[in-house]
Design a protein around this motif. Sequence first.
Motif, PDB file in Angstrom:
ATOM      1  N   GLN A 239       3.572  -0.352   4.813  1.00 43.36           N
ATOM      2  CA  GLN A 239       3.263  -1.860   4.051  1.00 43.36           C
ATOM      3  C   GLN A 239       4.187  -1.644   2.509  1.00 43.36           C
ATOM      4  O   GLN A 239       3.784  -1.181   1.742  1.00 43.36           O
ATOM      5  CB  GLN A 239       1.841  -2.196   3.692  1.00 43.36           C
ATOM      6  CG  GLN A 239       1.795  -3.491   3.177  1.00 43.36           C
ATOM      7  CD  GLN A 239       0.153  -3.938   2.878  1.00 43.36           C
ATOM      8  OE1 GLN A 239      -0.204  -3.586   1.895  1.00 43.36           O
ATOM      9  NE2 GLN A 239      -0.423  -4.459   3.979  1.00 43.36           N
ATOM     10  N   LEU A 240       5.060  -2.698   2.459  1.00 43.52           N
ATOM     11  CA  LEU A 240       6.054  -2.449   1.500  1.00 43.52           C
ATOM     12  C   LEU A 240       5.807  -3.522   0.483  1.00 43.52           C
ATOM     13  O   LEU A 240       5.991  -3.369  -0.781  1.00 43.52           O
ATOM     14  CB  LEU A 240       7.494  -2.405   1.950  1.00 43.52           C
ATOM     15  CG  LEU A 240       7.748  -1.386   2.900  1.00 43.52           C
ATOM     16  CD1 LEU A 240       9.004  -1.606   3.134  1.00 43.52           C
ATOM     17  CD2 LEU A 240       7.311  -0.049   2.364  1.00 43.52           C
ATOM     18  N   VAL A 241       5.246  -4.559   0.794  1.00 44.29           N
ATOM     19  CA  VAL A 241       4.922  -5.612  -0.233  1.00 44.29           C
ATOM     20  C   VAL A 241       3.482  -6.559   0.159  1.00 44.29           C
ATOM     21  O   VAL A 241       3.241  -6.567   1.507  1.00 44.29           O
ATOM     22  CB  VAL A 241       5.960  -6.929   0.099  1.00 44.29           C
ATOM     23  CG1 VAL A 241       6.013  -8.100  -0.904  1.00 44.29           C
ATOM     24  CG2 VAL A 241       7.411  -6.474  -0.450  1.00 44.29           C
ATOM     25  N   ARG A 242       2.756  -6.762  -0.834  1.00 43.29           N
ATOM     26  CA  ARG A 242       1.694  -7.356  -0.732  1.00 43.29           C
ATOM     27  C   ARG A 242       1.631  -8.494  -1.910  1.00 43.29           C
ATOM     28  O   ARG A 242       1.379  -8.051  -2.950  1.00 43.29           O
ATOM     29  CB  ARG A 242       0.360  -6.893  -0.571  1.00 43.29           C
ATOM     30  CG  ARG A 242      -0.876  -7.727  -0.893  1.00 43.29           C
ATOM     31  CD  ARG A 242      -2.061  -7.349  -0.244  1.00 43.29           C
ATOM     32  NE  ARG A 242      -2.138  -7.183   1.467  1.00 43.29           N
ATOM     33  CZ  ARG A 242      -3.024  -7.009   2.048  1.00 43.29           C
ATOM     34  NH1 ARG A 242      -4.107  -6.170   1.384  1.00 43.29           N
ATOM     35  NH2 ARG A 242      -2.915  -6.886   3.402  1.00 43.29           N
ATOM     36  N   GLN A 243       2.233  -9.704  -1.548  1.00 46.01           N
ATOM     37  CA  GLN A 243       2.127 -10.672  -2.835  1.00 46.01           C
ATOM     38  C   GLN A 243       0.739 -10.856  -3.260  1.00 46.01           C
ATOM     39  O   GLN A 243      -0.077 -11.418  -2.442  1.00 46.01           O
ATOM     40  CB  GLN A 243       3.001 -12.045  -2.570  1.00 46.01           C
ATOM     41  CG  GLN A 243       4.315 -11.747  -2.246  1.00 46.01           C
ATOM     42  CD  GLN A 243       5.129 -12.854  -2.117  1.00 46.01           C
ATOM     43  OE1 GLN A 243       5.328 -13.658  -3.334  1.00 46.01           O
ATOM     44  NE2 GLN A 243       5.697 -13.462  -1.011  1.00 46.01           N
ATOM     45  N   ALA A 244       0.468 -10.467  -4.783  1.00 42.86           N
ATOM     46  CA  ALA A 244      -0.799 -10.769  -4.974  1.00 42.86           C
ATOM     47  C   ALA A 244      -1.226 -12.172  -5.650  1.00 42.86           C
ATOM     48  O   ALA A 244      -2.382 -12.480  -5.670  1.00 42.86           O
ATOM     49  CB  ALA A 244      -1.017  -9.569  -6.198  1.00 42.86           C
ATOM     50  N   GLY A 245      -0.273 -12.875  -6.234  1.00 41.96           N
ATOM     51  CA  GLY A 245      -0.529 -14.160  -6.672  1.00 41.96           C
ATOM     52  C   GLY A 245      -0.139 -15.205  -5.518  1.00 41.96           C
ATOM     53  O   GLY A 245      -0.333 -14.938  -4.393  1.00 41.96           O
ATOM     54  N   GLY A 246       0.395 -16.284  -5.904  1.00 45.29           N
ATOM     55  CA  GLY A 246       0.741 -17.323  -4.730  1.00 45.29           C
ATOM     56  C   GLY A 246       2.146 -16.639  -3.998  1.00 45.29           C
ATOM     57  O   GLY A 246       2.997 -16.190  -4.458  1.00 45.29           O
TER      58      GLY A 246
ATOM     59  N   ALA B  61       0.817  -1.187   0.011  1.00 41.00           N
ATOM     60  CA  ALA B  61       0.008  -0.101  -0.044  1.00 41.00           C
ATOM     61  C   ALA B  61       0.804   1.350  -0.016  1.00 41.00           C
ATOM     62  O   ALA B  61       0.464   2.438  -0.346  1.00 41.00           O
ATOM     63  CB  ALA B  61      -0.978   0.034   1.311  1.00 41.00           C
ATOM     64  N   ASP B  62       2.145   1.299   0.446  1.00 37.43           N
ATOM     65  CA  ASP B  62       3.074   2.242   0.448  1.00 37.43           C
ATOM     66  C   ASP B  62       4.047   2.359  -0.447  1.00 37.43           C
ATOM     67  O   ASP B  62       5.166   3.244  -0.368  1.00 37.43           O
ATOM     68  CB  ASP B  62       3.514   2.460   2.019  1.00 37.43           C
ATOM     69  CG  ASP B  62       2.461   2.524   3.143  1.00 37.43           C
ATOM     70  OD1 ASP B  62       1.878   3.739   3.113  1.00 37.43           O
ATOM     71  OD2 ASP B  62       2.577   1.949   3.996  1.00 37.43           O
ATOM     72  N   THR B  63       3.946   1.471  -1.525  1.00 39.56           N
ATOM     73  CA  THR B  63       4.877   1.669  -2.742  1.00 39.56           C
ATOM     74  C   THR B  63       4.199   1.378  -3.970  1.00 39.56           C
ATOM     75  O   THR B  63       2.850   0.935  -4.074  1.00 39.56           O
ATOM     76  CB  THR B  63       5.662   0.344  -2.680  1.00 39.56           C
ATOM     77  OG1 THR B  63       5.159  -0.944  -2.774  1.00 39.56           O
ATOM     78  CG2 THR B  63       6.750   0.405  -1.371  1.00 39.56           C
ATOM     79  N   ASP B  64       4.472   1.900  -5.162  1.00 41.46           N
ATOM     80  CA  ASP B  64       3.953   1.798  -6.508  1.00 41.46           C
ATOM     81  C   ASP B  64       4.644   0.521  -7.104  1.00 41.46           C
ATOM     82  O   ASP B  64       5.523  -0.419  -6.707  1.00 41.46           O
ATOM     83  CB  ASP B  64       3.931   2.882  -7.431  1.00 41.46           C
ATOM     84  CG  ASP B  64       5.417   3.387  -7.679  1.00 41.46           C
ATOM     85  OD1 ASP B  64       6.164   2.400  -7.545  1.00 41.46           O
ATOM     86  OD2 ASP B  64       5.589   4.488  -7.948  1.00 41.46           O
ATOM     87  N   ALA B  65       3.889   0.160  -8.260  1.00 43.81           N
ATOM     88  CA  ALA B  65       4.492  -0.989  -9.001  1.00 43.81           C
ATOM     89  C   ALA B  65       5.809  -0.943  -9.485  1.00 43.81           C
ATOM     90  O   ALA B  65       6.535  -2.055  -9.558  1.00 43.81           O
ATOM     91  CB  ALA B  65       3.701  -1.114 -10.288  1.00 43.81           C
ATOM     92  N   GLN B  66       6.643   0.204  -9.482  1.00 41.35           N
ATOM     93  CA  GLN B  66       7.793   0.368  -9.875  1.00 41.35           C
ATOM     94  C   GLN B  66       8.748   0.091  -8.459  1.00 41.35           C
ATOM     95  O   GLN B  66      10.047   0.267  -8.437  1.00 41.35           O
ATOM     96  CB  GLN B  66       8.198   1.527 -10.407  1.00 41.35           C
ATOM     97  CG  GLN B  66       7.710   1.684 -11.753  1.00 41.35           C
ATOM     98  CD  GLN B  66       7.895   0.577 -12.745  1.00 41.35           C
ATOM     99  OE1 GLN B  66       9.162   0.409 -12.878  1.00 41.35           O
ATOM    100  NE2 GLN B  66       6.859   0.026 -13.268  1.00 41.35           N
TER     101      GLN B  66
END
Length: 370
Positions: free
Chosen positions: A340-347, A323-328
């Motif tokens: 929040q720096l990572v949220r794994q969207a897939g597995g 939530a606190d980073t963009d796709a780059q």
Amino acid sequence: MSPFPWPEGAAFIMVSTPLSRLRRCLALALFAGAAIVHIAPSAAAGPSGLPSLGALPALTGATTWLNSAPLTPAQLRGKVVLVDFWTYSCINCIRTLPHVRAWAEKYRSQGLVVIGVHTPEFGFEKDAANINKAIERFKIDYPIAVDSNHQIWNAFHNNAWPAFYLADTIGQIRARLSGEGNYEKTEKAIQALLAEAGRLQPMGALATPQGSAEQAAPDIANLRSGEAYVGYAQASNDVTRSGLKRDVAHDYTTTAPGLNQWGLSGNWTVGAEHANLNQPGGTIVYRFNARDLHLVLRPRADGKPVRFQVRINGSTPGKNHGADTDAQGNGSVTDTRLYQLVRQAGGVRESTFEIRFLDARVGAFAFTFG
């Protein structure tokens, strides 16, 4: 027999741990549903089946109150009271907030008073400006007692974040719960005491709030990483080549971390609670296995933002950004809080996280996962 799911004449208490570094273990146990321990009551149970566990201590010793004037035992008499011990950068506390807010709103008109007791873990959590920003960020409107000197914490003999104490209308504690999870049992205990007081009106289904960003429930099935502190007082599993040097500027390099290991690179000064970056370009790496990765960060002392870039396995995060980073992988530290720096969207898979700070003077405190 009580219609609520506790044995007649017994209370429930959640197994808790006295050290903040074990909050994640506590949360895992609670979500697994295996941490309920029955204890002998100190007095006969009331109609709810919940016994008296002693008098609710007076909430004296707060450095200030937010959202309310100080509340006294006399003002709380006749109310069912839920006291929530929390601190604003604690991920386990943050994830309970959607439920606490929902209970406060749902049962306020029936006589429930929710009181948050903000007891700090880190020094920056004593700062009233930081607490006010957190209350605004988390949309908290119920009373908050700021317990910066741990006086209320000590009066309750509390030993965990988060911890809930539920008291009846005559000021007797009827249940104590520690950690995340078991929200259904908590709300049923609230209902039990309201019903015991003749206050409960038909309310329909139990509250099922859905938190977003860092307030979302953790992915326990894939959670293999725990809380890790960067300050030397509680640091463990660092693979920095020289080891952590206490309270002096030092040029660090790190080896490749294994699972749940981390390391610093660049010129840092490592203090008891946090590491402070002295020159731009410093990095922290962490090998983790979890859906979410969070890091508690502090901006420069003058309040200027600190820019950073995140990489996962050497690449930009893309859809796995937090939530606190963009796709780059770009973000900035603007307030002292959990990011929040990572949220794994897939597995969810084991991965190496790296954060590089483009500006100096950032402070890094602790990793947490979800």
